[in-house]
Design an enzyme around this catalytic site. Structure first.
Site, mmCIF file in Angstrom:
data_model
loop_
_atom_site.group_PDB
_atom_site.id
_atom_site.type_symbol
_atom_site.label_atom_id
_atom_site.label_comp_id
_atom_site.label_asym_id
_atom_site.label_seq_id
_atom_site.Cartn_x
_atom_site.Cartn_y
_atom_site.Cartn_z
ATOM 1 N N SER A 241 20.490 -28.097 -64.052
ATOM 2 C CA SER A 241 19.535 -29.291 -64.258
ATOM 3 C C SER A 241 19.164 -29.552 -65.568
ATOM 4 O O SER A 241 19.006 -30.682 -66.000
ATOM 5 C CB SER A 241 17.952 -28.568 -63.746
ATOM 6 O OG SER A 241 17.769 -27.285 -64.086
ATOM 7 N N HIS A 271 21.661 -23.726 -57.091
ATOM 8 C CA HIS A 271 20.611 -23.690 -58.310
ATOM 9 C C HIS A 271 19.233 -23.529 -57.787
ATOM 10 O O HIS A 271 19.069 -22.450 -57.219
ATOM 11 C CB HIS A 271 20.904 -25.192 -59.028
ATOM 12 C CG HIS A 271 20.354 -25.174 -60.511
ATOM 13 N ND1 HIS A 271 19.996 -24.036 -60.979
ATOM 14 C CD2 HIS A 271 19.789 -26.318 -61.186
ATOM 15 C CE1 HIS A 271 19.394 -24.326 -62.189
ATOM 16 N NE2 HIS A 271 19.367 -25.829 -62.325
ATOM 17 N N HIS A 317 23.912 -12.852 -61.101
ATOM 18 C CA HIS A 317 23.468 -14.055 -61.797
ATOM 19 C C HIS A 317 24.711 -14.377 -62.649
ATOM 20 O O HIS A 317 25.546 -13.324 -63.201
ATOM 21 C CB HIS A 317 22.250 -13.492 -62.670
ATOM 22 C CG HIS A 317 21.604 -14.750 -63.397
ATOM 23 N ND1 HIS A 317 22.130 -15.140 -64.461
ATOM 24 C CD2 HIS A 317 20.697 -15.317 -62.860
ATOM 25 C CE1 HIS A 317 21.465 -16.196 -64.905
ATOM 26 N NE2 HIS A 317 20.403 -16.474 -63.717
ATOM 27 N N ARG A 326 11.934 -11.915 -65.188
ATOM 28 C CA ARG A 326 11.139 -12.762 -64.442
ATOM 29 C C ARG A 326 10.995 -12.202 -62.922
ATOM 30 O O ARG A 326 9.731 -12.328 -62.544
ATOM 31 C CB ARG A 326 11.656 -14.111 -64.224
ATOM 32 C CG ARG A 326 11.899 -14.878 -65.571
ATOM 33 C CD ARG A 326 12.733 -16.052 -65.452
ATOM 34 N NE ARG A 326 13.982 -15.984 -64.762
ATOM 35 C CZ ARG A 326 14.644 -17.016 -64.377
ATOM 36 N NH1 ARG A 326 14.336 -18.154 -64.564
ATOM 37 N NH2 ARG A 326 15.807 -16.663 -63.725
ATOM 38 N N ASP A 372 14.999 -14.970 -57.776
ATOM 39 C CA ASP A 372 14.606 -15.777 -56.545
ATOM 40 C C ASP A 372 14.470 -14.596 -55.512
ATOM 41 O O ASP A 372 14.015 -14.853 -54.338
ATOM 42 C CB ASP A 372 15.958 -16.379 -56.107
ATOM 43 C CG ASP A 372 15.853 -17.789 -56.805
ATOM 44 O OD1 ASP A 372 14.806 -18.144 -57.235
ATOM 45 O OD2 ASP A 372 16.851 -18.409 -56.935
#
Ligand SMILES: CC(C)(COP(=O)(O)OP(=O)(O)OC[C@H]1O[C@@H](n2cnc3c(N)ncnc32)[C@H](O)[C@@H]1OP(=O)(O)O)[C@@H](O)C(=O)NCCC(=O)NCCS
Length: 445
Positions: A241, A271, A317, A326, A372
């Site tokens: 993005s 993504h 990742h 995160r 996620d």
């Protein structure tokens, strides 16, 4: 002092640094590109510079040099909350200084003053079937705002290149001001019979989103929004993005056009859309057992998944080689506010079991959880159970980073992007006569 004035003060020094590199070291080679990289998604090729954020494989993202724990600790907090004000985060990213409370409040104030959404945005949403994916509606809403671009108008009247950034900044602030309202409108349109809840002028940007989807009384969910939006704001300059929006803006397409393009990339399953897959996987796991599994049952389940050639969502990742900070920040939130949640139990079981199993396979370069692996669990706990909205939440936050990149690209006068493509024959000619080198990854297809 506002963001624009502070940025103005900093521009000469930044431009000097970049101009020196370009002038004195233009021919210096930063790296080499291999055949494998050309066919492999340009993976790892160092093709861009971002001082806004950097993903360190061992530390996770640094926002303007600050790690996630530092960012959360140092940003000014919303009065009465332990969580940061998003206006402060925008200031940090844009200005490259940790904001004072006054700085953060000033951005929040500017956002409030520009938060009114023109009716054409709602018309566009209403023209679409309710079954349209929330990300499509979000991207269309941003495009519907494009006629408001100050940059596009001023550019058509003639604008000096050195001044582009000021109009990108103005557009960026005005657009981001509307994001919580647009996101909430889409949520309500799709899942809450179109109920309309106006913003609360006493709430900050993040909490106002919570308020506008009907969770105004829920202080914990407001705090989760404050945390979530800070955590997802930026992740370097070359992910899909970020790079897409940068590419589009390099043609001097305004911030609305560039942001919608970035959102379209974020909407892809590899993504931003991955977060909805992770929650689906956790729920399916729960359903599979019909109860909470114990460690051995769960470990066998994960092994079976891998044996079937499937991936374990939320783990691994492309850049990180440690647990995503995160993830950790949200795990801490969950432990504090929802320790008895059954899905949280599964998330923690996963953290305990999955890395060990992925390591056994010896394939995944990073066996640890990414962000996620927990995002959806927290949203689900607070009743935001509609998976296909999760990427919009991500997008609301990520446009804060994307608009910052666009402003600074104009400050540096970055030109239109135009890499070069080759033909297969050209590559074959280049390697003609060389002995096979191999590369370990192999050509599987
Ligand atoms: C995130 C991801 C796409 C990164 O891909 P990548 O950079 O190619 O990762 P790696 O280099 O470590 O992959 C090497 C191998 O390990 C496998 N692997 C990586 N993560 C895995 C996982 N979570 N489960 C099973 N296998 C995995 C890859 O599929 C690849 O196998 P292959 O050689 O047979 O194709 C990948 O880890 C993944 O698919 N994770 C699960 C989906 C997910 O969480 N997506 C959200 C990302 S934020």
């Amino acid at each position: 002092m506002g963001m624009k004035e502070r940025i103005k003060e900093k521009i000469p020094a930044w431009r000097d640094r970049v101009n020196r590199l370009k002038r004195d070291f233009g021919p210096f080679k930063v790296g080499e590109v291999t055949v494998e990289q050309i066919f492999g998604g340009i993976r790892g090729v160092q093709i861009s510079v971002s001082d806004i954020s950097y993903v360190d494989p061992m530390e996770g993202v640094r926002l303007r040099g600050y790690t996630i724990p530092e960012t959360l600790a140092l940003l000014p907090k919303v009065p009465g909350s332990a969580y940061p004000m998003m206006g402060g985060l925008y200031y940090l990213l844009m200005v490259d200084d940790m904001p004072t409370m006054e700085d953060a409040l000033e951005v929040e104030q500017e956002w409030k003053a520009n938060s009114e959404i023109p009716s054409c945005v709602f018309d566009v949403i209403h023209a679409m079937p309710r079954s349209t994916h929330a990300m499509t509606l979000f991207s269309q809403s941003i495009l519907a705002l494009q006629s408001q671009s100050v940059f596009a108008t001023e550019y058509s009247h003639g604008l000096a290149k050195k001044d582009y950034w000021e109009y990108y900044l103005e557009d960026g602030v005005k657009m981001t001001a509307k994001l919580p309202g647009i996101g909430a409108y889409i949520y309500n349109y799709k899942y809450q019979d179109g109920v309309y809840i106006p913003p609360d002028p006493d709430l900050d940007w993040s909490a106002n989103f919570a308020h506008m989807i009907g969770k105004g009384d829920h202080r914990e969910y407001q705090d989760l929004c404050r945390l979530f939006f800070v955590l997802h704001s930026d992740h370097e300059g070359a992910n899909v993005s970020a790079h897409t929006s940068h590419l589009v803006a390099s043609a001097l397409s305004d911030i609305y056009l560039a942001s919608a393009a970035g959102l379209n990339g974020l909407a892809g399953p590899l993504h931003g859309l991955a977060n909805q897959e992770c929650l689906r996987w956790l729920l399916n796991t729960y359903e599979h057992f019909g109860k909470l599994p114990n460690r051995d049952e769960f470990a066998q389940y994960v092994r079976d998944i891998l044996t079937n050639g499937q991936v374990v969502p939320g783990y691994g990742h492309a850049v990180l080689r440690v647990t995503d900070p995160r993830f950790t920040a949200q795990l801490e939130f969950a432990e504090k506010y929802m320790p008895d949640d059954e899905l949280l139990y599964l998330v923690k079981l996963g953290l305990d079991v999955i890395p060990e199993i992925l390591l056994e396979t010896g394939k995944a370069k990073n066996p640890y959880p990414n962000v996620d692996a927990i995002n959806g669990t927290l949203q689900h706990h607070y009743g935001v159970t509609q998976f296909d909205f999760y990427t919009v939440l991500f997008g609301i936050s990520r446009l804060v980073g994307i608009t910052t990149h666009a402003v600074w690209s104009r400050i540096f006068g970055k030109p239109i992007e135009r890499p070069k493509s080759l033909t297969t024959q050209m590559l074959e000619d280049m390697v003609e006569g060389l002995p096979p080198m191999g590369n370990g990854s192999g050509a599987k297809e």
